[in-house]
Design a protein around this motif. Structure first.
Motif, mmCIF file in Angstrom:
data_model
loop_
_atom_site.group_PDB
_atom_site.id
_atom_site.type_symbol
_atom_site.label_atom_id
_atom_site.label_comp_id
_atom_site.label_asym_id
_atom_site.label_seq_id
_atom_site.Cartn_x
_atom_site.Cartn_y
_atom_site.Cartn_z
ATOM 1 N N PHE A 490 0.849 -1.200 0.000
ATOM 2 C CA PHE A 490 0.000 0.000 0.000
ATOM 3 C C PHE A 490 0.877 1.240 0.000
ATOM 4 O O PHE A 490 1.797 1.364 0.805
ATOM 5 N N LYS A 491 0.595 2.169 -0.895
ATOM 6 C CA LYS A 491 1.327 3.427 -0.978
ATOM 7 C C LYS A 491 0.320 4.575 -0.911
ATOM 8 O O LYS A 491 -0.720 4.540 -1.562
ATOM 9 N N THR A 492 0.666 5.597 -0.142
ATOM 10 C CA THR A 492 -0.211 6.754 -0.024
ATOM 11 C C THR A 492 0.590 8.035 0.005
ATOM 12 O O THR A 492 1.723 8.063 0.509
ATOM 13 N N GLN A 493 0.009 9.066 -0.576
ATOM 14 C CA GLN A 493 0.503 10.426 -0.423
ATOM 15 C C GLN A 493 -0.670 11.286 0.000
ATOM 16 O O GLN A 493 -1.617 11.491 -0.757
ATOM 17 N N ASP A 494 -0.604 11.789 1.230
ATOM 18 C CA ASP A 494 -1.637 12.671 1.765
ATOM 19 C C ASP A 494 -1.071 14.081 1.843
ATOM 20 O O ASP A 494 -0.037 14.302 2.495
ATOM 21 N N ASP A 495 -1.748 15.020 1.200
ATOM 22 C CA ASP A 495 -1.326 16.421 1.223
ATOM 23 C C ASP A 495 -2.424 17.265 1.852
ATOM 24 O O ASP A 495 -3.611 17.082 1.542
ATOM 25 N N TYR A 496 -1.999 18.186 2.704
ATOM 26 C CA TYR A 496 -2.950 19.141 3.267
ATOM 27 C C TYR A 496 -2.368 20.546 3.137
ATOM 28 O O TYR A 496 -1.307 20.842 3.685
ATOM 29 N N PHE A 497 -3.056 21.405 2.366
ATOM 30 C CA PHE A 497 -2.631 22.773 2.111
ATOM 31 C C PHE A 497 -3.531 23.743 2.871
ATOM 32 O O PHE A 497 -4.734 23.503 3.009
ATOM 33 N N ILE A 498 -2.945 24.842 3.324
ATOM 34 C CA ILE A 498 -3.717 25.977 3.812
ATOM 35 C C ILE A 498 -3.170 27.228 3.128
ATOM 36 O O ILE A 498 -1.985 27.551 3.255
ATOM 37 N N PHE A 499 -4.045 27.903 2.396
ATOM 38 C CA PHE A 499 -3.702 29.155 1.729
ATOM 39 C C PHE A 499 -4.329 30.300 2.523
ATOM 40 O O PHE A 499 -5.510 30.236 2.879
ATOM 41 N N ASN A 500 -3.561 31.343 2.766
ATOM 42 C CA ASN A 500 -4.036 32.473 3.547
ATOM 43 C C ASN A 500 -3.441 33.736 2.941
ATOM 44 O O ASN A 500 -2.217 33.832 2.755
ATOM 45 N N ASN A 501 -4.301 34.713 2.617
ATOM 46 C CA ASN A 501 -3.776 35.897 1.944
ATOM 47 C C ASN A 501 -2.820 36.700 2.823
ATOM 48 O O ASN A 501 -1.931 37.384 2.311
ATOM 49 N N VAL A 502 -2.956 36.607 4.141
ATOM 50 C CA VAL A 502 -2.014 37.300 5.012
ATOM 51 C C VAL A 502 -0.659 36.601 4.990
ATOM 52 O O VAL A 502 0.389 37.247 5.082
#
Length: 998
Positions: A490-502
């Protein structure tokens, strides 16, 4: 002869006593059965002839036998010494169970909740998957046609063309899953048949719901058959965004499945299965975001807090009840450190943001949980493919060989407003050549905005390959066995992004700033470090959110790369000791190997470059070690080699009150692998010290004892199954967000409970179903954890401090030291109390761990939070002793009644089902903030069918009272203000469907 009810009771009591003296049956068991019969039998008299007639009538109304494969062979559910619930496609349609999450309404001691990211928690007997990590394994193995799938869409796609759903409760350490510690959910599709058949079903409902499903079964000669089936759903959103004016949380999905089956001889069978699922809509991962605003402190010790200093001591949200009116407030965003730092950005006319700005000062929330107010509508996409090849070969001599090969690919993408509140305008008009002309800042990913704007992306890419070989016997003698081996990659890539204009503004105009002689700001090109003398260089991704290059340090990225390889040898032996007693023993050896590639986050981290010397060093302001991209660290490899198994003794006995009775006792030992916690930000420790956190989490183990009985009564018209269990858990895995990562912790615990399942065909026309569960869980004495919502635990000598943006989590500091530091000329020296920041204190290598000598500036003793504060400054530990496990309601009950009215060639079927679970807790701390209220659910349907024409119609209502209970919640990170995302039940659903078979 006529016998009164009183005499009946007396005779039955005498029969029990006589039976106990002869057969030594347990008195409690016989009495319980007798009481059940007497409580449900009307006080009428019966002649001997009437008894024979009643017996014949009951025989005609016997409940249909349910066949399961809980032990990898087809058996009646009443013959399997395991706590298992099973539902055919027809029974699920009657119960209106359309997705995996709705199974909780029909199974005792089962609970379901979404998670904040791309997974879910399906818990059985208080044990589930509370570890939110790419490196964690599910405690409940979710299987398709007996193949365990680590990532799947079983709880998002809708069931179609289902032969049966089986739910096994308790550790399955031998045959199923990868040593599932809580149980197994196994979905079995309808396989091709040797006759032509087809069916089509259409449905309409409220929320503009449109659904369709169908199947086509085609025999191809004498040895080959093909079955094609599919389903689609499209409906409007359950929730409404008051800000954008759009419905959200809609559904637009479809599934299809194709199966070829080849049976060239009686001794060989093969089938090939392909299944595809796809969804593309505006479904929200979470519900409303709640917060009890934390105004901050008015004084620390004897020091009054003035100006903007209270924001250093506000955590954003307080741990109040999520059911109070105060919970519908917004976080104290003046406490967001990034806002304060932004105020430092100078222009020729002043700061970009005023010091006292709270972006959410005027934010309001509807108290309706189905109404949200966000600047950004959610986006949801998922795609799943599965291919499975099965062989069954009769080798002769009562030996059968099985092979199962499964490949699964799962892709997931979800984006939504991160802060879930609409910001006030916060930017000053800084002129055409400055960052916010006209009071508007244009973020490269999020576009122009006059207020604070934050958006996240949760994304996952998974691939799985598994192979199982098994040899099974069917000897006539007392011994049989099943042995096998399986392999998983089993192979996984989990990405979590947070974009914030400040964030982007800070990168462009603070870290990368340049000021001309008139005071106008301009940004440096950080694609290459040339020309950035004396200042940090933080790479800003110039692309839109749909086309990011994934190298920007102006947004947060948590990337988790995990590969799991596991193989196992397993077997079970079955010894029929005599006609009534059987012993089952099973053993499994598992070799688990997990390899994680750490990818540290890089939010607002950069480097310094000196074009005179050509040297690159860590950023003095940001503390970063690289200005662009996300370098991978050294791989971390973990492995475990464990033995698990079970032993079951079952005994069939006769009683005066049952047609068939089985008693069983079992012991099972379960195991689930550990893993790595995600890496934190890659900050130079000379600039910012980290609070210590565990880099890995331990595997979990459970020892389970269960006593059960399965009974058939009243000529097969009543089935009554009951069990009692006790679990002793070691290192149960639970997560919380700490330092912007999902920190997995381990706790010892125990669980015990009772379960009852009853199905009674009262008459040929009326059926009653009853499921009840009692559960008591307890975390072991001495277990502790730091509650991010209450770090001081009421200790008045310490105070919570909000750190600078480079330090992800809040900390605690001594009150007297805080008072002293607050008297310093630079008020931002308070930040050094969390990290020992070199920018606000004098660095001294003499202090262990690279501490900071506050005595040089402030006249106090040297202080290093990592060594001088409880738990490295993280806070005081909360005592978890005797607390309940999360998502473990004490009581669950489901009661259903179905009545059939014959109308010539038609059957009119009326059905109602009521479900209720008692209150529970969302976290291990069991505070008022964690408490989830009890909730209930009532569903009803009216069906009209003509079996001779294979024509059926149904009108149904789910959640009749349109309740919106909070079924679970998730606490966000410190630097988000500790807001709470809640999950709710779906609203009232009304639908009408019609199906026709051909």
């Amino acid at each position: 002869m006529m016998v009164s009810l009183c005499k009946q009771k007396k005779l039955i009591a005498q029969a029990i006593q006589a039976n106990n003296s002869v057969n030594h049956a347990p008195p409690w068991y016989s009495v319980a059965i007798a009481c059940l019969i007497l409580s449900a039998t009307p006080p009428t008299t019966h002649a001997q002839d009437g008894q024979a007639e009643e017996k014949e009538q009951r025989s005609r109304q016997a409940i249909e036998e349910v066949t399961v494969t809980a032990q990898k062979i087809e058996q009646s559910i009443q013959d399997v010494p395991i706590a298992v619930s099973a539902f055919s496609g027809d029974s699920m349609d009657a119960l209106k169970i359309e997705r995996g999450e709705e199974l909780l309404r029909a199974i005792p001691n089962v609970n379901f909740s979404k998670s904040n990211f791309s997974t879910y928690n399906f818990s059985i007997r208080g044990v589930g998957t509370k570890a939110v990590s790419a490196a964690s394994d599910p405690a409940v193995a979710v299987s398709f046609n007996n193949a365990s799938l680590i990532r799947n869409r079983l709880f998002e796609q809708e069931f179609f063309d289902v032969q049966r759903i089986e739910v096994l409760r308790g550790p399955q350490g031998t045959l199923y899953g990868r040593n599932a510690t809580a149980g197994v959910v196994n979905m079995l599709p309808v396989m091709p048949e040797d006759e032509f058949a087809s069916e089509i079903k259409a449905e309409i409902g409220n929320y503009s719901s449109k659904r369709a499903s169908g199947m086509f079964n085609l025999p191809l000669g004498d040895t080959l058959a093909f079955r094609l089936s599919g389903a689609m759903t499209k409906r409007d959103g359950f929730d409404y965004n008051l800000h954008t004016g759009n419905d959200v949380n809609d559904r637009d999905l479809y599934s299809t499945r194709a199966i070829f089956e080849w049976e060239p001889s009686e001794s060989f069978n093969a089938n090939l299965i392909w299944q595809h699922f796809e969804e593309d809509d505006r479904r929200s991962r979470t519900g409303k975001q709640l917060c009890t605003k934390d105004p901050g402190l008015s004084k620390v010790g004897e020091t009054e807090l003035t100006g903007f200093t209270p924001v250093f001591f506000s955590q954003g949200c307080l741990p109040g009840s999520i059911y109070s009116d105060d919970a519908y407030d917004a976080p104290n965003a003046r406490g967001f450190a990034n806002i304060l730092v932004t105020g430092l950005i100078p222009t020729h006319i002043g700061p970009v943001i005023d010091w006292y700005t709270d972006p959410y000062e005027n934010s309001t929330q509807s108290h309706d949980l189905r109404k949200i107010e966000t600047s950004y509508d959610p986006v949801f996409r998922a795609e799943n493919d599965l291919v499975q090849l099965n062989f069954e070969w009769d080798l002769g001599n009562a030996l059968t060989f099985y092979s199962q090969s499964t490949y699964a690919k799962d892709d997931y993408y979800s984006s939504q407003d991160y802060n879930r509140y609409v910001s006030d305008p916060i930017f000053n008009d800084t002129g055409d050549l400055n960052p916010t002309p006209g009071g508007i800042y244009t973020d490269p990913q999020l576009g122009p905005s006059e207020g604070l704007l934050a958006v996240d992306i949760s994304r996952s890419d998974n691939k799985q390959w598994s192979q199982e070989f098994r040899l099974q016997t069917s000897f006539d003698g007392p011994w049989n066995f099943s042995v096998g081996t399986n392999y998983l990659d089993f192979k996984t890539q989990d990405d979590y992004f947070i974009f914030n204009n400040v964030f982007s503004m800070l990168a462009e105009y603070l870290y990368n700033q340049d000021t001309d002689e008139l005071g106008f700001l301009s940004t440096r090109n950080c694609t290459e470090p040339e020309g950035n003398v004396g200042s940090d260089c933080v790479y800003v991704d110039p692309n839109s959110i749909e086309n990011i290059d994934e190298e920007g340090h102006n947004y947060f990225l948590s990337r988790n790369l995990v590969e799991t390889r596991s193989w196992a040898l397993f077997g079970e032996a079955y010894w029929q000791i005599n006609d009534d007693v059987k012993l089952t023993t099973g053993l499994r050896y598992t070799d688990d190997r997990k390899r994680s590639t750490p990818v540290p986050s890089q939010l607002l981290l950069g480097t310094q470059y000196n074009d005179e010397t050509g040297e690159i060093s860590s950023g003095e302001l940001s503390g970063g070690l690289t200005h662009r991209g996300y370098p991978e660290g050294d791989q971390v490899s973990l492995s475990w080699k464990e033995y698990t198994g079970r032993a079951v003794l079952d005994w069939r006995t006769e009683t005066p009150f049952t047609d068939d009775t089985m008693l069983y006792v079992s012991f099972a030992h379960g195991y689930k692998g550990g893993g790595t916690n995600p890496p934190r930000a890659e900050i130079d420790p000379v600039i910012v010290q980290y609070q210590p956190l565990e880099e890995t989490f331990e595997p979990e183990f459970v020892n389970a004892i269960e006593f059960g009985t399965k009974n058939t009564l009243l000529e097969g018209s009543l089935s009554l199954n009951a069990n009692a269990f006790y679990y002793d858990y070691t290192d149960y895995q639970v997560s919380q967000i700490v330092d912007r990562i999902s920190l997995n912790e381990n706790f010892d615990a125990e669980s015990m409970g009772l379960e009852l399942e009853l199905a009674w065909q009262l008459t040929e026309a009326t059926r009653v179903d009853l499921n009840m569960g009692y559960l008591k869980t307890r975390i072991a004495d001495g277990e502790e954890s730091i509650d991010v919502m209450d770090r001081t635990q009421g200790n008045e000598d310490w105070v919570l401090v909000r750190p600078s943006i480079q330090v992800p989590s809040n900390c605690i500091a001594p009150v007297d030291l805080v008072e002293t530091v607050m008297s310093a000329p630079n008020i931002f020296a308070i930040w050094s109390l969390c990290s020992g920041s070199a920018r606000y204190g004098s660095y001294s290598p003499e202090v262990q761990g690279g501490g900071f000598r506050h005595d040089i500036i402030y006249g106090v003793d040297p202080y290093n939070p990592v060594t001088d504060a409880p738990n490295g400054g993280r806070g005081f530990s909360a005592d978890l002793s005797a607390n309940e496990l999360p998502n473990a309601p004490r009581f669950t009950i489901n009661f259903g009644v179905e009545h059939t009215i014959p109308i010539e060639n038609w059957d009119l079927i009326l059905r109602a089902d009521y479900y209720r679970q008692s209150e529970s807790y969302a976290r291990v701390y069991n505070t008022e903030y964690d408490r989830l209220k009890a909730w209930s659910n009532l569903n009803a349907s009216v069906s009209l069918g003509n079996p001779s024409n294979d024509l059926y119609m149904q009108l149904y209502v789910k959640n009749i009272f349109d309740d919106a209970p909070i079924t679970d919640m998730f606490t966000n990170s410190d630097d988000s203000g500790l807001t709470t995302n809640v999950f709710t039940l779906e609203p009232r659903i009304v639908g009408f469907n019609i199906s026709k078979g051909f």
